[in-house]
Design an enzyme around this catalytic site. Structure first.
Site, PDB file in Angstrom:
ATOM      1  N   ARG A 121      -1.230   5.668   6.171  1.00  0.00           N
ATOM      2  CA  ARG A 121      -2.572   6.102   6.559  1.00  0.00           C
ATOM      3  C   ARG A 121      -2.542   7.565   6.966  1.00  0.00           C
ATOM      4  NH1 ARG A 121      -5.750   0.872   8.594  1.00  0.00           N
ATOM      5  NH2 ARG A 121      -6.285   0.415   6.454  1.00  0.00           N
ATOM      6  N   GLN A 126      -5.842   8.907   1.712  1.00  0.00           N
ATOM      7  CA  GLN A 126      -7.060   8.139   2.017  1.00  0.00           C
ATOM      8  C   GLN A 126      -7.721   7.575   0.762  1.00  0.00           C
ATOM      9  OE1 GLN A 126      -9.542  10.533   4.567  1.00  0.00           O
ATOM     10  NE2 GLN A 126      -9.005   9.313   6.347  1.00  0.00           N
ATOM     11  N   ASP A 129      -6.117   4.286  -0.523  1.00  0.00           N
ATOM     12  CA  ASP A 129      -5.929   3.221   0.462  1.00  0.00           C
ATOM     13  C   ASP A 129      -6.683   1.953   0.054  1.00  0.00           C
ATOM     14  OD1 ASP A 129      -5.813   1.597   2.680  1.00  0.00           O
ATOM     15  OD2 ASP A 129      -6.179   3.197   4.116  1.00  0.00           O
ATOM     16  N   SER A 132      -8.444  -0.170   2.885  1.00  0.00           N
ATOM     17  CA  SER A 132      -9.769   0.318   3.288  1.00  0.00           C
ATOM     18  C   SER A 132     -10.816  -0.025   2.244  1.00  0.00           C
ATOM     19  CB  SER A 132      -9.755   1.838   3.486  1.00  0.00           C
ATOM     20  OG  SER A 132      -8.921   2.173   4.554  1.00  0.00           O
ATOM     21  N   TYR A 229      -3.583   0.936  13.475  1.00  0.00           N
ATOM     22  CA  TYR A 229      -3.282  -0.489  13.542  1.00  0.00           C
ATOM     23  C   TYR A 229      -3.079  -0.958  14.977  1.00  0.00           C
ATOM     24  CZ  TYR A 229      -2.514  -0.400   8.505  1.00  0.00           C
ATOM     25  OH  TYR A 229      -2.664  -0.273   7.150  1.00  0.00           O
TER      26      TYR A 229
END
Ligand code: NAD
Length: 375
Positions: A121, A126, A129, A132, A229
């Site tokens: 992350r 991004q 990901d 996500s 997290y």
């Protein structure tokens, strides 16, 4: 460089790892793309759409023959990959903690397994990901699934026959899925509250117009937590959280739970006794059901009924929005591979010392090499 896109084998998996858009982009880079016939059928993409984009469409054997990279949503059967090139890569959502035996089998088969859910992350990653991109859709769909199983309307309605009160929705776990659940429930007119263990989420909850419900007596996780997290909470925290939930949940109509801890079973957030205090007809959607569930009595793949409350435990919720989930997942894969495209070599080159590569690569040279799996 040849990329092979597989038709998914897993039951209820409707997504596909490439779309005509990403096929075109891979070809523009200089790659060759082969797609297994029928791969996109459940995501509203026909074989013709793929051939129009420039891919060859054929049998699994044709797709894998001489493939350098195999693209899939869920991890394919290691035995099926024998037709691919020696040392071929397989990029997919591989569930490395839950399905360690398959990772070992990839190593034994000499395949280089790239677990997309291990994407670090960091800002640079991004757009790659998959957690996500898929969680966002799952959070949205969870609210729709709750609404579909609820015998009442979400918004306040003033009608000639009287007023219908607004539904109260409580979101537990405010990561990517939880934030989208809050936003979706708000758009449907619900009164929304939410909780998390990470203090950074308080402001995010409030900025979406929901009420933040937090354990105040014991410190939670400061800020974002490591990589965004959560970790397992102390006994003391959990006791306070249970008290908080007991006081709040009886007044809720809908609860959406999304709480996860990487590499661990999902934390238990709602007990059977707490559930029993909810009004009959209430609905709980447990998005963590496949990781053990946040709710006592949740059953993966089923709608369980306890004390008149429906506990919705659908598996693979992103796959229930297969077209959008595939579009975003396919872009995640393209963004990842194209970032490492070496123009001179005319192929993707994954440098051993790159943070992203170290994050996602599970196996190499016949061995499991990923730090998180060796730890
Ligand atoms: P996740 O799916 O691992 O967990 C969902 C949520 O459950 C998290 O917010 C977590 O804090 C919460 N949770 C865990 N245990 C809980 C408990 N006992 N009680 C209540 N809540 C609990 O998380 P996620 O959605 O993948 O992401 C979390 C955060 O990571 C995001 O909000 C975001 O800020 C960050 N993130 C950063 C990047 C990046 O590239 N920088 C990308 C994606 C997400």
């Amino acid at each position: 460089m040849k990329l092979g896109v597989l038709k998914e084998d897993a039951a209820d998996e409707r997504r596909v790892a490439a779309t005509p858009e990403t096929v075109k982009k891979f070809i523009a880079l200089g790659a060759e793309v082969a797609v297994e016939a029928g791969a996109g059928a459940n995501a509203s993409i026909s074989d013709g759409d793929y051939s129009d984009a420039g891919a060859s469409v054929g049998s699994r054997a044709d797709t894998l023959r001489n493939a350098d990279v195999v693209l899939a949503v869920q991890g394919p059967d290691p035995a099926a990959l024998a037709a691919a090139n020696k040392g071929a890569w397989v990029a997919a959502i591989l569930n490395p903690f839950g399905d360690r035996a398959r990772v070992d089998a990839y190593a034994a088969a000499g395949v280089e397994a790239l677990a997309m859910e291990f994407m670090p992350r960091i800002t640079r990653a991004q757009s790659m990901d998959v957690l996500s991109s898929q969680s966002n859709l799952a959070g949205y769909k969870a609210v729709l699934d709750a609404a579909a199983n609820f015998g009442r309307a979400f918004p306040m309605m003033m009608t000639a026959a009287g007023t219908i009160p607004a539904t109260r929705v409580f979101v537990m776990g405010v990561g990517v899925a939880g934030l989208q659940a809050i936003a979706t429930a708000r758009r449907l007119g619900a009164i929304v509250s939410a909780t998390d263990v990470r203090s950074a989420t308080r402001e995010q909850i409030e900025s979406l117009g929901a009420k933040a419900i937090f354990v105040e007596e014991v410190k939670g996780i400061e800020g974002e937590g490591a990589g965004g997290y959560a970790t397992e909470m102390s006994e003391e925290y959990r006791a306070k959280q249970a008290e908080l939930v007991s006081g709040h949940i009886a007044k809720q109509d809908i609860v959406i739970t999304t709480a996860l801890i990487p590499g661990r079973p999902a934390p238990r957030l709602i007990s059977d006794a707490q559930l029993a205090t909810m009004r009959a007809g209430s609905v709980i959607v447990d998005l963590a059901v496949e990781q053990g569930g946040n709710v006592e009595g949740a059953v993966a793949g089923e709608i369980a009924e306890r004390h008149g409350v429906a506990i919705v435990g659908y598996r693979n919720v992103p796959s229930r929005l297969a077209a959008d989930a595939s579009a975003l997942y396919a872009r995640n894969l393209y963004n990842f591979l194209s970032a490492f495209w070496d123009k001179e070599a005319g192929k993707v080159v994954l440098p051993d010392d790159d943070e992203i590569v170290k994050g996602v690569r599970l196996t190499q040279g016949g061995k499991v090499i990923n730090e998180r799996l060796l730890a």
